[in-house]
Each structure stands twice: as C-alpha cells, then as structure tokens.
Scaffold this motif. Sequence first.
Motif, mmCIF file in Angstrom:
data_model
loop_
_atom_site.group_PDB
_atom_site.id
_atom_site.type_symbol
_atom_site.label_atom_id
_atom_site.label_comp_id
_atom_site.label_asym_id
_atom_site.label_seq_id
_atom_site.Cartn_x
_atom_site.Cartn_y
_atom_site.Cartn_z
ATOM 1 N N THR A 83 0.855 -1.200 0.000
ATOM 2 C CA THR A 83 0.000 0.000 0.000
ATOM 3 C C THR A 83 0.883 1.239 0.000
ATOM 4 O OG1 THR A 83 -0.154 -0.259 2.389
ATOM 5 C CG2 THR A 83 -2.091 -0.892 1.119
ATOM 6 N N PRO A 84 1.305 1.664 -1.177
ATOM 7 C CA PRO A 84 2.262 2.778 -1.263
ATOM 8 C C PRO A 84 1.701 4.097 -0.737
ATOM 9 C CG PRO A 84 1.481 2.120 -3.453
ATOM 10 C CD PRO A 84 0.937 1.115 -2.489
ATOM 11 N N ALA A 85 0.391 4.195 -0.568
ATOM 12 C CA ALA A 85 -0.149 5.440 -0.024
ATOM 13 C C ALA A 85 -0.374 5.337 1.478
ATOM 14 C CB ALA A 85 -1.461 5.789 -0.726
ATOM 15 N N GLY A 86 0.011 4.215 2.078
ATOM 16 C CA GLY A 86 -0.185 4.042 3.522
ATOM 17 C C GLY A 86 0.916 4.715 4.314
ATOM 18 N N ALA A 87 1.036 4.318 5.589
ATOM 19 C CA ALA A 87 2.070 4.890 6.435
ATOM 20 C C ALA A 87 3.453 4.570 5.869
ATOM 21 C CB ALA A 87 1.926 4.333 7.846
ATOM 22 N N LEU A 88 4.389 5.488 6.079
ATOM 23 C CA LEU A 88 5.750 5.317 5.548
ATOM 24 C C LEU A 88 6.679 4.930 6.689
ATOM 25 C CD1 LEU A 88 7.907 5.818 3.268
ATOM 26 C CD2 LEU A 88 8.023 8.178 4.103
ATOM 27 N N ALA A 89 7.259 3.727 6.618
ATOM 28 C CA ALA A 89 8.160 3.289 7.691
ATOM 29 C C ALA A 89 9.402 4.173 7.701
ATOM 30 C CB ALA A 89 8.558 1.839 7.481
#
Lengths: 407, 504
Positions: A83-89
């Motif tokens: 999910t590239p639009a999710g949270a960014l680690a």
Amino acid sequence: MTGKAHRQKGASIQRRDLLRWAAVLPTLTLTGRLYAAPTSPARFLLVFLRGGYDCANFLIPYSSSYYYEARPHIAIARPDASTPAGALALDADWALAPAARASLGPLYQQRQLAFVPFAGTDDLSRSHFETQDSIELGEPSRSQHDFGSGFMGRLVQVLGSSAPIAFTDALPLTFKGPADIPNVSLRGIGKPAFDERQASLLTGMYAEHHLESAVADGLELRQEVALAMADEMLAANRGAINTKGFALEAERMGKLMRDQYRLGFVDVGGWDTHVNEGGATGALANNIDNLSRGLVSFSQAMGEQWRSTVVVVVSEFGRTFRENGNHGTDHGHGSVYWVLGGAISGGRIAGEQLAIQRATLFQDRDYPVLNDYRAVLGGLFRSLWGLSAASLERVFPQVRSLDLKLI
Amino acid sequence: MAALVAGAAITVAGCAGAPARREFAASRADVLWLNRITYGVNSQTLSDYEWRGRAGFLDSQLSGRDAPLPPAIATQINLLDVVHADAAQLLAATNAEYKRINALADGPEKEQARKALSERGTALAYQAARRDLLRAIYSPAQLQEQLVWFWLNHFNVAQSKGSVRWLIGDYEEHAIRPHVLGHFRELVMATLTHPAMLQYLDNAQNAANHVNENYARELMELHTLGVAAGYTQADVQNLARILTGVGINAGGAQPKLPPAWQALYRREGAFEFNPARHDFTSKTLLGHAIRGPGFAEVEQAVDILVREPACAQFIARKLAVYFVADDPPPGLVARMAATFARTDGDIAAVLRVMFAAPEFSASLGGKFKDPVHFVVSALRLAYDTRPILNTHPVVNWLNALAEPIYGHQTPDGYALTEAAWASSGQMSRRFEIARAMASPNAGLFEPEDGSIAPSAGFPQLSNRIYFAALEPLLSERTKNALEAATSQQEWNTLLLSSPEFNYR
C-alpha cells in the motif's frame, strides 16, 4: 544592550539597500531608533500547534502492539509495501502518517527532517492554556510565572540582532520582553491603506504614547509586506497562484524570512481532537496534510537560505494513548516535536526513547516526557548560533541543554 | 480642516429642527465614566444621564430590566427568523436533514443539499450576530449588552463546531441574556444544560464507560475555579463521571428505562439527562462526597464549584479585568470576591461594589478598547441613534480585527487585556478598519433585502456627540493631526484612530 537598540525595525523601500550597509553604518529609522542588521545568517522558525496534536497518529509507533490494542477505531495500519499510499516506515519502530507521506517523506529521506518523540514539559495541568503559556515563557518548572518575558523574547535580547517577527494576529506570549517585536498576519493581505503623509499623521498622534512603536512598526510593516508580496500579487492577478490556506501563508513567511527576518513564530490551531479524529484519513489527517504541505512551501520559498534555516514544530502536550469513547483522544502529556532544516542531520528519530507498552505509559494514559522542551530547544539554539552557556542561561534559566546532534 | 468641522457643527445644529433645548454639558469626568459603563456615549445616553443623574443612571443600568429598544431597531430584529426559532425543533430538523442527505448517493444533488443546509445554518448564526450587534449599538441597557458579550465570552462556544451555529442564537438569548446580572450559578446551570455547550465541549458524548472529560475540565478551569485552584486530574475525571448522561435529545423518543431510573430522567427542550448513560458509581469532588443519584449529582457539583473561594476570586477578577484594568488592584478584587461569596454570586451586587470603588474612578480612560468596543463605540459616535440597515460590514470588520462574534475557536474566549489587541499588526489593521468605517460607502445603509436606499454620505463624526463627549478628551497632538486632515474621510479616520478614542 537595551532591547530597543538592536530591534528589527520595519522598512521603507530603501530597506534592502540599508541591509547591505547596516553592519558598518548604523542607520536611523523613521522613529529614530537604531537599526542593526543581523550578523548571523542563521534563521529559526517556531511553529506552535495549539490544541495538543495527537502525535501518535502522526508518528506512528507501529512496532507497539499496544498501539493497535489501545486504538481499535483510529489506529493507522502498519506500513506495508503493497500500500504505497499508507504509512511510511521511517525505521523499525516508527512510521509517518499517510497524510504527510507525500510532503514530508522526501524531506525525511533527504535528511532535512527529524522527529523528537517523548518531548514536552513537566507541566501536568493538562490545560491547553496553562501549558501553552508555560512553554512560551520557557521558565524552569515550578518557578513562579513571571509574565515579563517569553523565551523567544529573551533569545532576541541574547542574539543582539535577530530580526524577529511573529506571523500572527496578536503578539504571542513567547515574544514578550523588553524589545518591541513586530507582528503581521499573512492571511488576506491587500494594498496598504495609507500613504506616507497619512502614516505620519497617525504616528504623530501616538508620539510618546506607550503604543508609539507598535503604531509605527505596524504601519511600516504593512508597507514592507505589500512590497515583498508584489510578485505574488502580480502572479495572482494572472491567475497563477493556486496555493491556499496555510501553504500560502507559509510561502509568504518563507519569502519574508528569506529576505528580511531571522527569527519567526507562527501558530496553527485546530488540533484538539476529542471526537472522531479519524485515522489514515479524517479530521486530523486533513490538518496534518495542510501543515505538512505548508512547511514544504516554506522550505521552497526560502531558496538557498533554507540551508541556514531550522524549523521546530511543537505542541503543548500529546494526547491520551488510548482512544476515548468517542473515537477521539483527550489531553495527554508527551508529544513528538519536528525539526526541519536544509542542512540538519535529519532522517532519524532523535532523543531518548523507550518501547511503548501499557506499562511504559505515563500515569497509565500518556506518553512520558523524556526530552524536555527547554533542553531540546536550548541544545538547538546552542548549535545554531554558538551560544555560550551564559547566554543560554539567560534564554532558559537553569536548563541542561541536550545535544541531539541535529545541527 | 477647522472650517470643515465648524461647518459640520452648524449643519448638525441647523438641520436638527429641534426646539432650542439647552445642551447638556457633560463634564470630562462624566464622559469618561459613561464611556466605561456603556459601549460609548450617544445622545440617548447623554440625555438619560442628564435626566437620572449618575446614581439613578447606574441603578437603571444594574436593574437587569430590559429597557425597550428603539422601535426601528425592535422592528428590524423582530423580522429575523432566529427570533422565532425553537432550538430543539431546529436541531431535530437539522439532524433529520443531515440524515437524509447522508443517505443520498454521492453526486451533485448530495453536494448541493449539503451546501444548502450549511448555508441556512450560517445564515441563522449571522442573524443572531445581527441581533447581538444591533442591541449593542442601540440598546439603552448598555451595561447589560456589555455583560451579554462578557458572559458569552466567558462561557464561549464557537459557531464553527458541529451544529452550534443553529443553536447560538438560542444560547445567547436563553442561556446567557436572562442571567447576566443575576446569580452566577444560574449562568453555570443554564450553559451546562444548553445543547450548544453540550455539543461544543463534547459532553453530549460523555457516558458511563465512554467518558469524555473535555467539558468537565473546562467547567472547572475556565468557567468556575480557574486553572491554579488546586483541583487535580482525579477531580477532572470525577467531575466528568458526574456529568455522564448530561446530553442532547433533539426531538427523539424518550429512551426506555427501567422503572428505578424513570424518575431520574430529565428533559427540557433539547437538553436531556439520561440515567442509562450515567455512571452511578460513587464519587468525590474537591474532597466532598457526591450524594446524588443522577442529575442531583450535577447540581451538587455545581453548588460546590460556585461556592469555592477560588470561584469568587476568579469571577471577581475577570469582571475587574474587563471593567477596570488589565491588572486590577488586588484590594478591589478581594472586596468584589467577598461580595460574591456573601451574596451567593449576585453579579449585580459585585458590579455595584466595583463601580463604587475609588479604584474604578481612578482607572477611567485607561482601558484599551478590544475590537468589539472599538467598532461599536465608533458606530454609536458616527450614527448616534440613526439605525443602520446592514450589519454585514460590521461583522466583516470584527472578523478582520480577529474578534468575530461567536468566532473564538477555543473555549477560553477572547483575551480582555491590551496586550492581546495592541500589537503592531493589530494597530495597523485597526487603522484600516477606522478608514473603512469613516468612508461614505461602508454599506451600512444598503438594506440587506437588496432594496435601494438613498446614499448615506460621510458619517458625521464632527457632531454633537463629538463636541460633547470626545473633543474635551483630545490631546494637542491629536488635535494637530485632525487639523492637518485634508478630507472628511481622513478626519474621520484620524479621530477613530486616535489614542483618546481607542481607550475607554
């Protein structure tokens, strides 16, 4: 040195020319006070998020299973490559909210952004107004409040020539002090209403009045902002401007701090999310998006000066780690501060930390404070301006500054 | 500009057409006193003062009896929907409409319906602001009107949150206005049971096992005790539990309750106390055991709060900050607080002590006008008792000066001190608004229904109010600036921008 001797004065059209000479040739302004150009190129902007923003839904402690237990309705899903639009680690423990991913993600990757979790004050009132005031004053804890000065006001004195300004409707408490510091709201600015003759009639009525300098500064500053924004007005007339809200305000701030001012303050409200704050999307996410995009516009408007600029984002407290009965959060304690700048050693989570479990919460409800705001800011001020211990003591009495090695 | 001023004075005298009545010559001290008791003198104030004398004038201002509004103003107000609206019905209808809209499929129809509903709410809040401003400018009960603003600000709600804009007119009219000179406890109970407050500070959502402590905290911190009063986080949590079940029921059915709880159920208008949402476990507040059960706990808690010495001190001081000085003399505040405690929070009695105090007389002319005082006093000077027809410009000026009616977002309300309103950015903004108010085309006389009205011309600031009440206060510097003005608008702008006009 008195406050008045080194304060930034508003400017007429010749101001930028004066800037070049000011270091060698002290100049008198309209009201007859000495004007001195800042000697250091360093710039500092303090952004105050009023209302206590919910840091746990901004910098997500995704390695904590307790986060997901405590927030059944509002937790933000773990980062996930699919999910590239999710949270960014950001590292093995922390992720950036989806709402800030597109704007702040690149800055973090370029090491121009760092976060300091578990930051805040030892004020335990959990009152917005009390805690905002105590942070803005910056006094040692348990000292009697002396509303004579705020820490930015004392910083102005210590720096000697810092060209301070508040981008607010009213002058914030933190700029209180012996120096008269100008303020101007950058929302909705038009042409100045008064010509030079009218301005001098207006100032004349306030000669020797205690509002004299506020009146003179206000009128001058209005002219100055109009001049600085002339390009923007031109572009707006051609329909070329599409930034809105805080992003537009931040862009204007950036232009003024690039050209004239070195020490700025702005506040952003709307963070008191007791009810339905949302998760990956929703009310808080919208606010985060607006703020983050604004800070990116600011960094871009600063141009080359972005490399000599540090921005710190603070808030009076964090919020309860557990969601409340209304899919919101109540007043908590520890927060997450942001540090941004074109030349900082960012791209990391700085300061003392601990693993988040129920047992490590403060009073079984909030983030603890492990990084005192005075220590964090004091450390940044020391590195940014090379302040001596004695100078820092004047800004933050009795502080033990913390060097986070960000600058 | 002297000739222009003199000419104006002649015009005023010449077209008055009134019998040659002796002009009341108010002394400088009278004017300063009146400028503090009222929003600023107009001719009605001056003649009332002349008629009653100072003591009689003060008695009438403190009586709390609604003095009749000028008929033209009463007529304007009576035409507003907000006057005839019932809050509970409005809320029920609005909720039903929201529900209907939410059930619509996404698309332009839904968007349009949402927008239309939102515009109706905004229009209703505007009407409430219009009523508020017309009363502030024209009501003879000037002290009462200032107190309506003061207590609305103390028990602040923001129209931008939830359905508050539908409720704000009712809140001002029924929760605030009847009690502004009554007992403080009435204000606390009236706001505590009003849907606007319950929604604004989320107590409508506060229920057993779903505690929301937002209102409980502000009830102590901002409404009654003040922040440094010594209560603890546990007190906040306990008060929040006491307040569980205090909420809103707009037109819905009465909840089905077990017989034991039915007697505890309460409802009035859109306010509801629902025992099924209440936390019945035992509680203490500030060391007092709470007896209850049910809403009686809330009443007991309010009794405890308003009888705390901290409450008397907090309210007395805030009144003195508004009416006396930014840092009011502690001795005066102590006497006011003692009166508050002795009279069980009788606001008129506290004010009487304050107005009679030598500290009050000594403070006259030294209090910086906040934007509402600035704008309202300017309109009273410029147009005296002549009714303006359009309040949109007034609302816009207050927005520009960052003190919109019903517009403060956070529950602390607007600051009451000079430092909050006299920064450099605010002074220049204020002068710009002075210029707008001084102009002939401010729009105040363009009827809001779009009908055509004769052009208004420049406001006549060099009028009899000016000569009676303002000119004696002007410094040489201000007179010199006025003398140098090259047009009527400039003269007006300078007068409204002058230090003498900006203090009360």
